[in-house]
Enzyme design. Structure first.
Site, PDB file in Angstrom:
ATOM      1  N   GLU A 101       0.812  -1.211   0.000  1.00 53.96           N
ATOM      2  CA  GLU A 101       0.000   0.000   0.000  1.00 53.96           C
ATOM      3  C   GLU A 101       0.856   1.276   0.000  1.00 53.96           C
ATOM      4  OE1 GLU A 101      -4.193  -1.473   1.906  1.00 53.96           O
ATOM      5  OE2 GLU A 101      -2.602  -0.984   3.335  1.00 53.96           O
ATOM      6  N   HIS A 112      -1.718   2.790   9.000  1.00 54.83           N
ATOM      7  CA  HIS A 112      -2.903   1.977   8.731  1.00 54.83           C
ATOM      8  C   HIS A 112      -2.913   0.780   9.667  1.00 54.83           C
ATOM      9  CE1 HIS A 112      -5.896  -0.570   7.090  1.00 54.83           C
ATOM     10  NE2 HIS A 112      -5.050  -1.391   6.506  1.00 54.83           N
ATOM     11  N   HIS A 118      -5.581  -2.342  11.714  1.00 51.33           N
ATOM     12  CA  HIS A 118      -6.847  -3.074  11.705  1.00 51.33           C
ATOM     13  C   HIS A 118      -7.491  -2.950  13.087  1.00 51.33           C
ATOM     14  CE1 HIS A 118      -5.307  -5.763   8.162  1.00 51.33           C
ATOM     15  NE2 HIS A 118      -5.434  -4.492   7.848  1.00 51.33           N
ATOM     16  N   GLU A 168     -12.896  13.359  25.158  1.00 53.52           N
ATOM     17  CA  GLU A 168     -11.736  13.988  24.513  1.00 53.52           C
ATOM     18  C   GLU A 168     -11.800  13.954  22.995  1.00 53.52           C
ATOM     19  OE1 GLU A 168     -10.389   9.681  25.151  1.00 53.52           O
ATOM     20  OE2 GLU A 168     -11.712  11.134  26.100  1.00 53.52           O
ATOM     21  N   HIS A 198     -12.252  -3.012   7.015  1.00 52.87           N
ATOM     22  CA  HIS A 198     -10.804  -3.126   6.817  1.00 52.87           C
ATOM     23  C   HIS A 198     -10.000  -2.496   7.948  1.00 52.87           C
ATOM     24  CE1 HIS A 198      -7.281  -2.765   3.683  1.00 52.87           C
ATOM     25  NE2 HIS A 198      -6.863  -3.146   4.873  1.00 52.87           N
TER      26      HIS A 198
END
Length: 275
Positions: free
Chosen positions: A118, A142, A144, A172, A213
């Site tokens: 990616e 990124h 999961h 917050e 994802h």
């Protein structure tokens, strides 16, 4: 020769990989991380670069504002849990060419490894975040995130429908991401379509949810970026637990209270997400 593993940039990168693994967000080879190095980072690490840089590889995207930049990146198919154990085999430093269209490895990614699949998505989003933050943002992450993914099965996949319950689940949150979060519908990972869809959202948001994802987050440094992802996931976990009780929600943080938080903490909420 410089011990590159003891340089602040590489140490911070490795720590963030380990922190993400310990949260349970990186099963197998899941997730990826990239960091756009400062000039000081590059000069500190340069003595450890290979004498003969490897060949150039076209990315399929061109980002002129990243020409000549250096990135630390996780490797394709590599496991976050292995990064602290064998850094040079699982992460590396790549240089971007003068056209912003190709990379070559200058350190690490040993034994034929290459940057995350990616990487083009990361590069496109680094380009956007560099532009909209005046160069401040340097990290793209990124992961999961379990509860974020769970919510993509039950919430409408719109920016507003995701942002409101996250803001209302932890006090917050309006301070940490006052602009909200973006949402990308399910797409094949690693392709041009998801890269373009995400980069469009990153014009406005620090973070985007990838349906079924995970989470895609950005920030100026490792702590801020990891903290953003952690806050979003923690809020999602709270909301999932509330939903799992099956009981009606009797009280929440109402819109006027969200505005009060923003006023007292000096942030500007995205009014499009308030009633």
């Amino acid at each position: 020769m410089t011990d590159i593993l003891k340089t602040p940039a590489v140490e911070g990168f490795i720590r963030m990989c380990e922190d993400g693994w310990l949260q349970g967000w990186h099963e197998r080879n899941g997730g990826n991380l990239t960091y756009r190095m400062t000039e000081e980072d590059v000069e500190t690490a340069r003595p450890a670069f290979t004498a003969e840089p490897r060949e150039w590889h076209e990315m399929g995207v061109a980002c002129e504002n990243l020409a000549g930049e250096y990135f630390i990146t996780t490797g394709s198919g590599k496991y976050f849990r292995n990064v602290p154990l064998a850094p040079a085999a699982n992460i590396g430093i790549v240089e971007i060419n003068d056209a912003g269209s190709a990379w070559r490895i200058v350190w690490g990614l040993e034994n034929g490894a290459v940057p995350t699949s990616e990487f083009p998505t990361h590069v496109m989003n680094h380009s956007v975040r560099k532009r909209v933050t005046g160069g401040a943002n340097r990290v793209i992450y990124h992961c999961h995130a379990t509860n974020v993914i769970a919510l993509t099965y039950v919430l409408p996949l719109t920016d507003r429908d995701f942002t409101r319950p996250l803001w209302q689940s932890a006090t917050e949150c309006p301070v940490v991401f006052p602009e909200g979060v973006g949402v990308v519908p399910w797409m094949v990972p690693g392709g041009v379509d998801i890269a373009k869809a995400t980069s469009k959202l990153m014009e406005t948001y620090q973070a985007a949810v990838w349906a079924q994802h995970g989470l895609f987050a950005s920030g100026p440094d490792f702590d801020t970026t990891f903290g953003l992802a952690h806050t979003i996931e923690k809020s999602a976990e709270i909301y999932v637990k509330v939903l799992s009780t099956g009981l009606p929600v009797r009280q929440t943080i109402e819109d006027e209270s969200l505005r009060a938080i923003a006023r007292d903490f000096g942030v500007t909420l995205n009014e499009a997400f308030l009633d």
